[in-house]
Structures are given as C-alpha cells and as structure tokens.
Design a protein around this motif. Structure first.
Motif, PDB file in Angstrom:
ATOM      1  N   SER A  18     -12.139  -5.868  -9.725  1.00  0.00           N
ATOM      2  CA  SER A  18     -13.153  -6.531 -10.549  1.00  0.00           C
ATOM      3  C   SER A  18     -12.530  -7.513 -11.527  1.00  0.00           C
ATOM      4  O   SER A  18     -13.022  -8.635 -11.708  1.00  0.00           O
ATOM      5  CB  SER A  18     -13.978  -5.494 -11.314  1.00  0.00           C
ATOM      6  OG  SER A  18     -14.661  -4.639 -10.445  1.00  0.00           O
ATOM      7  N   SER A  19     -11.450  -7.102 -12.175  1.00  0.00           N
ATOM      8  CA  SER A  19     -10.820  -7.966 -13.179  1.00  0.00           C
ATOM      9  C   SER A  19     -10.294  -9.251 -12.550  1.00  0.00           C
ATOM     10  O   SER A  19     -10.442 -10.336 -13.111  1.00  0.00           O
ATOM     11  CB  SER A  19      -9.689  -7.223 -13.882  1.00  0.00           C
ATOM     12  OG  SER A  19      -8.732  -6.763 -12.932  1.00  0.00           O
ATOM     13  N   ALA A  22     -13.344 -11.450 -11.435  1.00  0.00           N
ATOM     14  CA  ALA A  22     -13.971 -12.078 -12.598  1.00  0.00           C
ATOM     15  C   ALA A  22     -13.116 -13.203 -13.149  1.00  0.00           C
ATOM     16  O   ALA A  22     -13.633 -14.249 -13.568  1.00  0.00           O
ATOM     17  CB  ALA A  22     -14.232 -11.031 -13.678  1.00  0.00           C
ATOM     18  N   ARG A  23     -11.804 -13.014 -13.135  1.00  0.00           N
ATOM     19  CA  ARG A  23     -10.899 -14.059 -13.630  1.00  0.00           C
ATOM     20  C   ARG A  23     -10.961 -15.300 -12.739  1.00  0.00           C
ATOM     21  O   ARG A  23     -10.978 -16.432 -13.233  1.00  0.00           O
ATOM     22  CB  ARG A  23      -9.467 -13.515 -13.689  1.00  0.00           C
ATOM     23  CG  ARG A  23      -8.471 -14.460 -14.347  1.00  0.00           C
ATOM     24  CD  ARG A  23      -7.156 -13.766 -14.664  1.00  0.00           C
ATOM     25  NE  ARG A  23      -6.542 -13.184 -13.483  1.00  0.00           N
ATOM     26  CZ  ARG A  23      -6.471 -11.871 -13.237  1.00  0.00           C
ATOM     27  NH1 ARG A  23      -6.998 -11.016 -14.080  1.00  0.00           N
ATOM     28  NH2 ARG A  23      -5.891 -11.423 -12.146  1.00  0.00           N
ATOM     29  N   ILE A  27     -15.699 -15.589 -15.345  1.00  0.00           N
ATOM     30  CA  ILE A  27     -16.767 -14.900 -16.053  1.00  0.00           C
ATOM     31  C   ILE A  27     -16.212 -13.580 -16.576  1.00  0.00           C
ATOM     32  O   ILE A  27     -15.237 -13.051 -16.028  1.00  0.00           O
ATOM     33  CB  ILE A  27     -17.996 -14.621 -15.159  1.00  0.00           C
ATOM     34  CG1 ILE A  27     -17.592 -13.764 -13.951  1.00  0.00           C
ATOM     35  CG2 ILE A  27     -18.667 -15.910 -14.725  1.00  0.00           C
ATOM     36  CD1 ILE A  27     -18.775 -13.340 -13.088  1.00  0.00           C
ATOM     37  N   VAL A  29     -15.823  -9.590 -17.041  1.00  0.00           N
ATOM     38  CA  VAL A  29     -16.032  -8.477 -16.111  1.00  0.00           C
ATOM     39  C   VAL A  29     -17.406  -7.848 -16.351  1.00  0.00           C
ATOM     40  O   VAL A  29     -18.091  -7.447 -15.404  1.00  0.00           O
ATOM     41  CB  VAL A  29     -14.919  -7.423 -16.271  1.00  0.00           C
ATOM     42  CG1 VAL A  29     -15.210  -6.207 -15.401  1.00  0.00           C
ATOM     43  CG2 VAL A  29     -13.566  -8.001 -15.911  1.00  0.00           C
ATOM     44  N   THR A  31     -20.127  -9.331 -17.252  1.00  0.00           N
ATOM     45  CA  THR A  31     -21.142 -10.166 -16.600  1.00  0.00           C
ATOM     46  C   THR A  31     -21.179  -9.887 -15.108  1.00  0.00           C
ATOM     47  O   THR A  31     -22.256  -9.788 -14.500  1.00  0.00           O
ATOM     48  CB  THR A  31     -20.845 -11.654 -16.844  1.00  0.00           C
ATOM     49  OG1 THR A  31     -20.886 -11.906 -18.249  1.00  0.00           O
ATOM     50  CG2 THR A  31     -21.871 -12.532 -16.138  1.00  0.00           C
ATOM     51  N   LEU A  32     -20.017  -9.764 -14.495  1.00  0.00           N
ATOM     52  CA  LEU A  32     -19.945  -9.463 -13.072  1.00  0.00           C
ATOM     53  C   LEU A  32     -20.643  -8.148 -12.761  1.00  0.00           C
ATOM     54  O   LEU A  32     -21.392  -8.041 -11.775  1.00  0.00           O
ATOM     55  CB  LEU A  32     -18.476  -9.413 -12.633  1.00  0.00           C
ATOM     56  CG  LEU A  32     -18.211  -9.022 -11.176  1.00  0.00           C
ATOM     57  CD1 LEU A  32     -18.917  -9.966 -10.217  1.00  0.00           C
ATOM     58  CD2 LEU A  32     -16.701  -8.989 -10.902  1.00  0.00           C
ATOM     59  N   ARG A  33     -20.437  -7.150 -13.591  1.00  0.00           N
ATOM     60  CA  ARG A  33     -21.067  -5.841 -13.351  1.00  0.00           C
ATOM     61  C   ARG A  33     -22.579  -5.922 -13.500  1.00  0.00           C
ATOM     62  O   ARG A  33     -23.323  -5.282 -12.732  1.00  0.00           O
ATOM     63  CB  ARG A  33     -20.477  -4.817 -14.316  1.00  0.00           C
ATOM     64  CG  ARG A  33     -19.024  -4.457 -13.980  1.00  0.00           C
ATOM     65  CD  ARG A  33     -18.395  -3.588 -15.042  1.00  0.00           C
ATOM     66  NE  ARG A  33     -17.020  -3.236 -14.693  1.00  0.00           N
ATOM     67  CZ  ARG A  33     -16.136  -2.740 -15.543  1.00  0.00           C
ATOM     68  NH1 ARG A  33     -16.497  -2.522 -16.810  1.00  0.00           N
ATOM     69  NH2 ARG A  33     -14.910  -2.451 -15.155  1.00  0.00           N
ATOM     70  N   TRP A  35     -24.418  -8.605 -12.959  1.00  0.00           N
ATOM     71  CA  TRP A  35     -24.899  -9.323 -11.774  1.00  0.00           C
ATOM     72  C   TRP A  35     -24.998  -8.388 -10.577  1.00  0.00           C
ATOM     73  O   TRP A  35     -25.936  -8.483  -9.781  1.00  0.00           O
ATOM     74  CB  TRP A  35     -23.966 -10.483 -11.458  1.00  0.00           C
ATOM     75  CG  TRP A  35     -24.138 -11.667 -12.357  1.00  0.00           C
ATOM     76  CD1 TRP A  35     -24.935 -11.760 -13.460  1.00  0.00           C
ATOM     77  CD2 TRP A  35     -23.489 -12.931 -12.226  1.00  0.00           C
ATOM     78  NE1 TRP A  35     -24.824 -13.003 -14.022  1.00  0.00           N
ATOM     79  CE2 TRP A  35     -23.953 -13.744 -13.298  1.00  0.00           C
ATOM     80  CE3 TRP A  35     -22.569 -13.452 -11.325  1.00  0.00           C
ATOM     81  CZ2 TRP A  35     -23.514 -15.054 -13.469  1.00  0.00           C
ATOM     82  CZ3 TRP A  35     -22.130 -14.754 -11.491  1.00  0.00           C
ATOM     83  CH2 TRP A  35     -22.597 -15.551 -12.559  1.00  0.00           C
ATOM     84  N   LEU A  62     -19.577 -15.873  -5.540  1.00  0.00           N
ATOM     85  CA  LEU A  62     -19.689 -15.751  -6.995  1.00  0.00           C
ATOM     86  C   LEU A  62     -19.413 -17.081  -7.693  1.00  0.00           C
ATOM     87  O   LEU A  62     -20.057 -17.421  -8.683  1.00  0.00           O
ATOM     88  CB  LEU A  62     -18.734 -14.674  -7.507  1.00  0.00           C
ATOM     89  CG  LEU A  62     -19.111 -13.228  -7.154  1.00  0.00           C
ATOM     90  CD1 LEU A  62     -17.949 -12.285  -7.437  1.00  0.00           C
ATOM     91  CD2 LEU A  62     -20.349 -12.794  -7.927  1.00  0.00           C
ATOM     92  N   LYS A  66     -21.990 -18.988 -10.079  1.00  0.00           N
ATOM     93  CA  LYS A  66     -21.595 -19.368 -11.448  1.00  0.00           C
ATOM     94  C   LYS A  66     -21.845 -20.853 -11.691  1.00  0.00           C
ATOM     95  O   LYS A  66     -22.372 -21.255 -12.740  1.00  0.00           O
ATOM     96  CB  LYS A  66     -20.117 -19.037 -11.650  1.00  0.00           C
ATOM     97  CG  LYS A  66     -19.482 -19.601 -12.918  1.00  0.00           C
ATOM     98  CD  LYS A  66     -20.057 -18.989 -14.167  1.00  0.00           C
ATOM     99  CE  LYS A  66     -19.138 -19.180 -15.372  1.00  0.00           C
ATOM    100  NZ  LYS A  66     -18.588 -20.509 -15.541  1.00  0.00           N
TER     101      LYS A  66
END
Length: 344
Positions: A18-19, A22-23, A27, A29, A31-33, A35, A62, A66
């Motif tokens: 995830s990290s 997201a990087r 965005i 992390v 926000t990703l969760r 979404w 993603l 974004k």
C-alpha cells in the motif's frame, strides 16, 4: 506464451504494498484505503503476510483516477468506469484543456483573421463506399477539403496515424455500440472536432450515445446537397464563434469583490430608495458563477470548447461592467468599497 502475453501477465502480478502504491500515485495511504473501502476502485490481493499487494495495472488505474479527480471528476463516477474508459476520459479532458488555453490567449497574440483551419473544413470519409460516393460532391464545395477516405475496419486506423481532420463523415449501414467506440477512437486519432454519421439502422441506445457526443446524425439515403449543406453550416458556425472571440478585448479583469464583500456593499447603501444595489450585487454574483461555469465546463466535444471560451470571456466582461456600476453607485452614496480578501 508470447512476449505480449508475458507482458500482460507481468503487469497483472501483485507486487506493491500500500505504501509503495500510494507513493507512486502521489496520494496518502489513508486516501488509498478510503478509495478501496468506500468505492472499490481497485481490488488488491491480500498476501499471506496480511499485506495488500497491488499490480502495475492497479497502479496505472489509480494514477488515471487521481489525474481525473484533480480535474474535478467525482470519485464515485470514476470508480464505476473501466480503465480504458478512464484513459479515454483523460484524453478528452486534456484535449479540451489544450483547446481552451489556446482559445483564451490574449487577443493581441492572435492572428487578425480566422485561422485557416476554420476557412476550409478538413473532412475524412469513412465507410465501405464513402470515398466513391461523397468525394466528388464534397470536393466541389469551396469550404470543404477531403483529406482521405477509409473503410470501416479497425485495421484502417493504421492509415490515418499522421492524418489531421476537422470532421469525420461516416456512412455505415448498421450501427452498434462497438461502432460508436471505434468512431470515437478514430475521431480522437485524427484530432477531429466532430462527427457526421449517415446510417441505415441503429437502436435508440446507440443513437442516444452518438447524440450525447454532439454527432450530426442523418438517415440514409441522403441527398448530396443535404450532406454538403450540413457540413457547410458546421464550418460557418465555427467561423462565427471564432470571429466573435477575436473581436473581444483581452480577458476580463479578476473579480473586484468576494461574496461577503458584495453582501456588505449592498447592505451599506440604505439611502438608495430602490433595490438597485441589491440587484447589482445579485447580477455580479450570477455573472461570476456563469463565468466560472463556462471556464470549467466539462464539454466532451472539442468543437464546443471555443464556444465556452467565448462565453467565459463575455461573462467576465459583463461581470466587470456590473462591478463598475455597483462601485459607482457606492461612491455616489459615500460608501467605502470593500477590499477583496486574498485567497488562502
């Protein structure tokens, strides 16, 4: 397994935590969760260790979402779209933005006449018999220039890789949703502003999809002079808007008053017997809203971008005139003008 199959398999292999995902998308992390949990934008795989893993395809999706969110599209709508649809939507938004930027350039930097592309409409003919049926008729019209013709096969796209056209004219016996998708893709490929489709049979869903894209629809059989007139009317309409845009002065000055300032100003003039200050304040507000709407209009038809650029500039000058009128009334009443607060 072919090289292409291997590449597709690699792109779908879960590998990023995830990290890292997201990087790459830029965005948080969190926000990703959100979404994922609320909108199910992607479906990462949960590894044995408990980590959620994303593939390159997930990351690409993603990134598209974004970029489109940054352009003002709603995440709820984007989450329901397939990745190719997201790519198409981003392409259309970027094309519209490019045309809008060129359309709203200062008048001093513009040529003194309508650009040549608007004086002669470049037409691409599409369909099994479109070239032989329409070329002679259209080439006899001074405003039109036939730049090529091709059949209705997807392979024919290769022949127009470096072709530029303003209008795609397609004559097809039957229309299906797959045909609509192909025509839209072809129109983008040649950077055309609009389509004209002559058809024999199509269901209401297909026709509605074409109308939503601003397509000129004509039922076959079609008389040659009717098609010629439809295309000539189109180019003259574009000329009219472009000429009107060229005659406007430079873009309007920025707003003089913010919303609280307008309310305060209208309320500070009690000696005016009528409600003119209040009406002027409302006019300024409405013109400002329409100015912003015209600038941000998410039109998917590039032909409409110049029109909205024109409306944006007209609305801005009308708003500036009403602001000047309101300021004049305030000065006559001895009321100090409010200072617009700088944006945070």
């Amino acid at each position: 397994m072919t090289e292409q199959d291997a590449s597709l398999a690699d792109a779908s292999t879960p590998r990023y935590r995830s990290s890292a995902a997201a990087r790459m998308v830029n965005i948080p992390v969190a926000t990703l969760r959100v979404w994922e949990r609320r909108y199910q934008v992607v479906g990462p795989v949960q590894a044995a260790s408990g980590h959620r893993l994303y593939s390159s395809q997930d990351v690409r999706r993603l990134v598209l979402i974004k970029q489109l969110v940054n352009k003002g599209h709603g995440i709820g709508m984007l989450a329901r779209m397939q990745t190719p649809q997201l790519q198409d939507l981003l392409h259309e938004a970027e094309l519209a933005e490019g045309l809008l930027q060129r359309s709203t350039a200062p008048v001093a930097a513009r040529p003194a006449r309508v650009p040549e592309a608007l004086n002669r409409l470049r037409v691409l003919l599409v369909g099994p018999d479109a070239g032989t049926r329409w070329r002679t008729t259209l080439e006899a019209v001074p405003e039109l220039d036939v730049v090529g013709s091709l059949d209705a096969s997807p392979q024919s796209e290769l022949r127009v890789q470096h072709l530029q056209a303003d209008m795609v004219v397609a004559e097809l016996g039957a229309l299906h949703m797959e045909t609509v998708d192909w025509l839209v893709r072809l129109t983008k490929l040649v950077n055309a502003r609009q389509m004209c489709v002559i058809y024999g049979f199509a269901n209401s869903q297909v026709l509605e999809a074409l109308r939503a894209r601003g397509v000129i629809l004509r039922r076959s059989p079609l008389a040659p002079d009717e098609l010629s007139q439809a295309l000539v009317d189109t180019v003259r309409g574009w000329q009219s808007v472009s000429e009107a845009l060229l005659t406007l002065p430079d873009p309007a000055p920025p707003p003089r008053f913010d919303a609280p300032g307008l309310v305060s100003l209208a309320q500070s003039m009690p000696r005016v017997a009528c409600e003119c200050p209040q009406h002027l304040s409302e006019l300024v507000t409405m013109l400002g809203q329409f100015e912003a709407y015209s600038a941000d209009c998410e039109s998917r038809q590039p032909a409409d971008v110049t029109l909205h650029a024109y409306l944006y500039r007209v609305a801005g000058h009308a708003r500036a005139l009403m602001e000047e009128a309101l300021a004049t009334v305030a000065k006559a009443e001895g009321v100090a003008l409010p200072v617009r607060r700088p944006p945070r």
